[in-house]
Design a protein around this motif. Structure first.
Motif, short mmCIF file in Angstrom:
data_model
loop_
_atom_site.label_atom_id
_atom_site.label_comp_id
_atom_site.label_asym_id
_atom_site.label_seq_id
_atom_site.Cartn_x
_atom_site.Cartn_y
_atom_site.Cartn_z
N THR A 179 40.32 39.74 39.55
CA THR A 179 40.89 40.11 40.72
C THR A 179 40.12 40.99 41.55
O THR A 179 38.80 41.92 40.73
CB THR A 179 42.71 41.07 39.95
OG1 THR A 179 41.90 42.24 38.89
CG2 THR A 179 43.29 40.25 39.02
N LYS A 195 41.57 30.28 45.32
CA LYS A 195 41.41 30.89 45.23
C LYS A 195 42.44 32.00 46.81
O LYS A 195 43.03 32.78 46.33
CB LYS A 195 39.86 31.42 45.74
CG LYS A 195 39.01 32.12 44.59
CD LYS A 195 38.28 32.69 44.29
CE LYS A 195 38.13 34.25 44.68
NZ LYS A 195 36.90 34.28 44.86
N SER A 231 46.30 33.25 45.95
CA SER A 231 46.43 33.89 46.80
C SER A 231 47.71 34.49 46.68
O SER A 231 48.86 35.11 47.45
CB SER A 231 45.10 35.16 47.51
OG SER A 231 45.55 36.22 48.22
N ARG A 269 51.12 36.25 45.98
CA ARG A 269 51.29 38.11 47.08
C ARG A 269 52.62 37.07 47.48
O ARG A 269 53.25 38.94 47.99
CB ARG A 269 50.44 37.65 48.26
CG ARG A 269 49.06 38.44 47.31
CD ARG A 269 47.70 38.61 48.53
NE ARG A 269 48.37 38.94 49.61
CZ ARG A 269 47.96 38.84 50.77
NH1 ARG A 269 46.64 37.70 50.90
NH2 ARG A 269 48.47 38.87 52.14
N HIS A 313 44.14 42.25 49.41
CA HIS A 313 43.00 40.90 48.97
C HIS A 313 43.45 41.09 47.85
O HIS A 313 43.04 41.80 47.01
CB HIS A 313 41.55 41.06 49.42
CG HIS A 313 40.81 40.92 50.29
ND1 HIS A 313 40.38 40.11 51.48
CD2 HIS A 313 41.03 41.94 51.89
CE1 HIS A 313 40.46 40.65 52.36
NE2 HIS A 313 40.08 41.37 52.76
N PHE A 314 43.58 39.72 47.08
CA PHE A 314 43.59 39.28 45.22
C PHE A 314 42.54 39.45 45.10
O PHE A 314 42.59 40.61 43.80
CB PHE A 314 45.31 38.63 45.95
CG PHE A 314 45.08 37.99 43.75
CD1 PHE A 314 46.63 38.67 43.60
CD2 PHE A 314 45.20 37.15 43.17
CE1 PHE A 314 47.21 38.51 42.28
CE2 PHE A 314 45.40 37.08 42.22
CZ PHE A 314 46.49 37.97 41.63
N TRP A 315 41.70 38.44 45.26
CA TRP A 315 40.37 38.41 44.62
C TRP A 315 39.81 38.90 45.38
O TRP A 315 39.08 39.43 46.56
CB TRP A 315 40.24 36.80 44.20
CG TRP A 315 41.36 36.08 44.48
CD1 TRP A 315 42.47 34.91 44.62
CD2 TRP A 315 41.56 35.45 42.29
NE1 TRP A 315 42.92 34.20 43.85
CE2 TRP A 315 43.15 34.32 42.63
CE3 TRP A 315 41.32 36.27 41.15
CZ2 TRP A 315 43.69 34.55 41.34
CZ3 TRP A 315 42.26 36.16 39.68
CH2 TRP A 315 43.25 34.63 40.17
#
Length: 138
Positions: A25, A85, A89, A93, A108-110
């Motif tokens: 993450t 990804k 994501s 989210r 941005h999640f990753w």
């Protein structure tokens, strides 16, 4: 392409390609709980099916996930990673807005980086066992 045991058979190819992937993450924020990991696994399983790949094993901890993917030779690992990804994501989210928004900065999640290793040399049972033994949060 058909799958017999650990070999994939296509019209002109027989292959046994596995990759161990690790996604972290953004800023290694610990956001995952069991429900989120299950949703992430389901999303990534669907992406793998779209690529004619198979998610053999999945697990994770609070700030990262491990995947073992059996994929055909026509698939570029980088393209698979981008899709895994991106789709996960968006789903995480969307479905876990409150939990994710507190921890993720600038949408941005990753983390943009990832780990990928060919699993041809190590017995797959060892890699599977390693992934199964990850400390999944409750």
């Amino acid at each position: 392409m058909t799958s017999e045991g650990e070999y994939r058979r296509g019209r002109h190819v027989v292959s046994a390609m596995h990759v161990h992937l690790v996604f972290v993450t953004k800023y290694r924020r610990g956001v995952f709980n069991d429900e989120m990991l299950t949703a992430c696994e389901n999303a990534m399983c669907k992406v793998c099916e779209d690529f004619e790949a198979e998610l053999k094993e999945f697990n994770g901890e609070a700030d990262h996930v491990h995947l073992l993917v059996h994929y055909p030779p026509k698939v570029a690992v980088s393209a698979l990673v981008n899709s895994l990804k991106g789709v996960s994501s968006r789903i995480l989210r969307r479905d876990f807005t409150g939990r994710v928004n507190r921890a993720i900065v600038h949408g941005h999640f990753w983390s943009p980086s990832y780990f990928a290793a060919s699993c041809g040399g190590a017995p797959l049972t060892v890699v599977k066992q390693y992934i199964e033994q990850q400390r999944r949060p409750l």
